[in-house]
Design a protein around this motif. Sequence first.
Motif, PDB file in Angstrom:
ATOM      1  N   ALA A   1       0.700  -1.192  -0.093  1.00 38.98           N
ATOM      2  CA  ALA A   1       0.056  -0.277  -0.417  1.00 38.98           C
ATOM      3  C   ALA A   1       0.641   0.672   0.054  1.00 38.98           C
ATOM      4  CB  ALA A   1      -0.793   0.209   1.174  1.00 38.98           C
ATOM      5  N   GLU A   2       0.205   2.244  -1.072  1.00 36.17           N
ATOM      6  CA  GLU A   2       0.566   3.223  -0.956  1.00 36.17           C
ATOM      7  C   GLU A   2       0.099   4.310  -0.649  1.00 36.17           C
ATOM      8  OE1 GLU A   2       4.424   4.927  -1.127  1.00 36.17           O
ATOM      9  OE2 GLU A   2       4.830   3.126  -1.665  1.00 36.17           O
ATOM     10  N   PRO A   3       0.009   4.905   0.468  1.00 33.03           N
ATOM     11  CA  PRO A   3      -0.679   4.058   1.838  1.00 33.03           C
ATOM     12  C   PRO A   3      -1.546   3.475   1.942  1.00 33.03           C
ATOM     13  CG  PRO A   3      -1.715   6.250   2.814  1.00 33.03           C
ATOM     14  CD  PRO A   3      -1.442   6.278   0.949  1.00 33.03           C
ATOM     15  N   LEU A   4      -1.916   2.969   3.261  1.00 32.55           N
ATOM     16  CA  LEU A   4      -2.984   1.759   3.287  1.00 32.55           C
ATOM     17  C   LEU A   4      -3.685   3.111   4.510  1.00 32.55           C
ATOM     18  CD1 LEU A   4      -4.976  -0.638   4.164  1.00 32.55           C
ATOM     19  CD2 LEU A   4      -3.648  -1.411   6.455  1.00 32.55           C
ATOM     20  N   VAL A   5      -5.328   2.840   4.253  1.00 27.55           N
ATOM     21  CA  VAL A   5      -5.836   3.969   5.044  1.00 27.55           C
ATOM     22  C   VAL A   5      -7.078   3.520   5.396  1.00 27.55           C
ATOM     23  CG1 VAL A   5      -7.422   6.462   4.191  1.00 27.55           C
ATOM     24  CG2 VAL A   5      -5.802   5.753   2.807  1.00 27.55           C
ATOM     25  N   LEU A   6      -7.788   3.399   6.935  1.00 31.80           N
ATOM     26  CA  LEU A   6      -8.208   3.787   7.625  1.00 31.80           C
ATOM     27  C   LEU A   6      -9.021   4.276   8.484  1.00 31.80           C
ATOM     28  CD1 LEU A   6      -6.368   0.933  10.179  1.00 31.80           C
ATOM     29  CD2 LEU A   6      -7.664   0.220   7.454  1.00 31.80           C
ATOM     30  N   GLY A   7     -10.975   4.309   8.836  1.00 26.36           N
ATOM     31  CA  GLY A   7     -10.828   5.380   9.376  1.00 26.36           C
ATOM     32  C   GLY A   7     -11.036   4.469  10.548  1.00 26.36           C
TER      33      GLY A   7
ATOM     34  N   ALA B   1       0.561  -0.346  14.386  1.00 28.37           N
ATOM     35  CA  ALA B   1       1.597  -0.629  15.908  1.00 28.37           C
ATOM     36  C   ALA B   1       2.409  -1.982  15.146  1.00 28.37           C
ATOM     37  CB  ALA B   1       1.260  -1.145  16.816  1.00 28.37           C
ATOM     38  N   ARG B   2       1.643  -2.603  13.890  1.00 24.83           N
ATOM     39  CA  ARG B   2       2.626  -3.292  13.100  1.00 24.83           C
ATOM     40  C   ARG B   2       2.896  -4.064  11.710  1.00 24.83           C
ATOM     41  NH1 ARG B   2      -1.483  -8.036  15.533  1.00 24.83           N
ATOM     42  NH2 ARG B   2      -1.187  -7.994  18.105  1.00 24.83           N
ATOM     43  N   ALA B   3       2.336  -2.856  10.708  1.00 20.67           N
ATOM     44  CA  ALA B   3       2.866  -2.328   9.664  1.00 20.67           C
ATOM     45  C   ALA B   3       4.336  -1.507   9.318  1.00 20.67           C
ATOM     46  CB  ALA B   3       1.420  -1.377   9.066  1.00 20.67           C
ATOM     47  N   GLU B   4       4.851  -2.589   8.316  1.00 22.43           N
ATOM     48  CA  GLU B   4       5.960  -1.834   8.273  1.00 22.43           C
ATOM     49  C   GLU B   4       5.736  -0.831   7.394  1.00 22.43           C
ATOM     50  OE1 GLU B   4       8.916  -4.598   7.939  1.00 22.43           O
ATOM     51  OE2 GLU B   4       8.199  -5.206  10.059  1.00 22.43           O
ATOM     52  N   ARG B   5       5.115   0.079   6.641  1.00 22.69           N
ATOM     53  CA  ARG B   5       4.419   0.579   5.462  1.00 22.69           C
ATOM     54  C   ARG B   5       3.794   2.299   6.341  1.00 22.69           C
ATOM     55  NH1 ARG B   5       7.212   1.551   1.737  1.00 22.69           N
ATOM     56  NH2 ARG B   5       5.496   2.549   0.951  1.00 22.69           N
ATOM     57  N   PRO B   6       3.674   3.473   5.646  1.00 28.31           N
ATOM     58  CA  PRO B   6       2.787   3.994   6.575  1.00 28.31           C
ATOM     59  C   PRO B   6       1.394   3.578   6.169  1.00 28.31           C
ATOM     60  CG  PRO B   6       3.931   4.928   4.624  1.00 28.31           C
ATOM     61  CD  PRO B   6       4.339   3.639   4.244  1.00 28.31           C
ATOM     62  N   VAL B   7       0.558   3.541   7.468  1.00 28.36           N
ATOM     63  CA  VAL B   7      -0.843   4.650   7.685  1.00 28.36           C
ATOM     64  C   VAL B   7      -1.299   5.329   7.763  1.00 28.36           C
ATOM     65  CG1 VAL B   7      -3.005   2.772   8.844  1.00 28.36           C
ATOM     66  CG2 VAL B   7      -0.374   1.729   8.188  1.00 28.36           C
ATOM     67  N   VAL B   8      -2.982   6.212   7.121  1.00 27.03           N
ATOM     68  CA  VAL B   8      -3.323   6.445   7.729  1.00 27.03           C
ATOM     69  C   VAL B   8      -4.970   6.510   8.127  1.00 27.03           C
ATOM     70  CG1 VAL B   8      -4.246   8.915   6.231  1.00 27.03           C
ATOM     71  CG2 VAL B   8      -2.819   7.910   5.430  1.00 27.03           C
TER      72      VAL B   8
END
Length: 293
Positions: A101-107, A128-135
């Motif tokens: 993901a570039e990035p992963l997006v959550l609500g 806490a666990r992802a190694e890519r950006p999370v929004v």
Amino acid sequence: MPRTVTVGLDGSPESHAAADWAAREAKLRGLQLKLVNVWEPAPEPIAQALLPGPETHQQWSERILREAADGLRAAHPEADVLIEQVTGRPAEVLTDAAKDAEPLVLGSRGLSGVGGFVVGSVGLAVVARAERPVVLVRVEGDTSGTDSTVPPSRPVVLGLDTRAPDDTLIGFAFEAAVLRGASLRVVHGWDEPPYIAYGMPPDLELNARLGAEEAAAVSEVLRPWRQKFPTVDVAEDSLSGRAANHLVDASAEASLVVVGRRIRRSALGAHIGPVTHAVLHHATAPVAVVPHD
């Protein structure tokens, strides 16, 4: 595997707001938008109680995914929308989805009258666990008719720790500003001298010297980045006091707040630092958490 802007969709208003934000982010980045729905099988009696009628829990999940994709294509005709349904535990599946993901997006949802946002257990586990950006995209307490749009012209805000600056984090913030045609506001918080805690009168000369040293450290860290991104208008704020408080205040006028999280690959397990944790729960703009070594 080509990268996508990926959003976790569970049918909630929060996830729909996140999907709408992700569609605009995909357009800015020139990437495909992927909607991921995680179907976690429930025991049959529970599933039947949740969904009276002929429709199964899995069919309901599939319908949510299709309808969301159709709605996004109508609202964003330029979007190339992919859908994927995966069986498993949501935190594990979404953490895995973040890899591409570039990035992963959550609500996340606001708490009416309390001040702050609910970041659920799944969201916290993924961050806490992802190694890519999370929004994390914000939705106010009353989700009816909510618009998650944040004007892209507002500045991107970066939380900077001059003691351990990380290129991945700083680069993400500069690139986000370039994509939005926005300025970048860099916020650095530094600790006041210990005498403050004991109620002693302030040493104005010492405070001024410390403030100048901290401001100089910020400028030094950013010098090569200003050269690399000469078109980005950068404002530097080196402020005494808790960094989290300053970042939350700055979020009120931000299009995106960018903070870091140190990756731990040890028996200590996953960890979200106190500043990032506070910003996740109290910032009013979308928050990008960028993992780094």
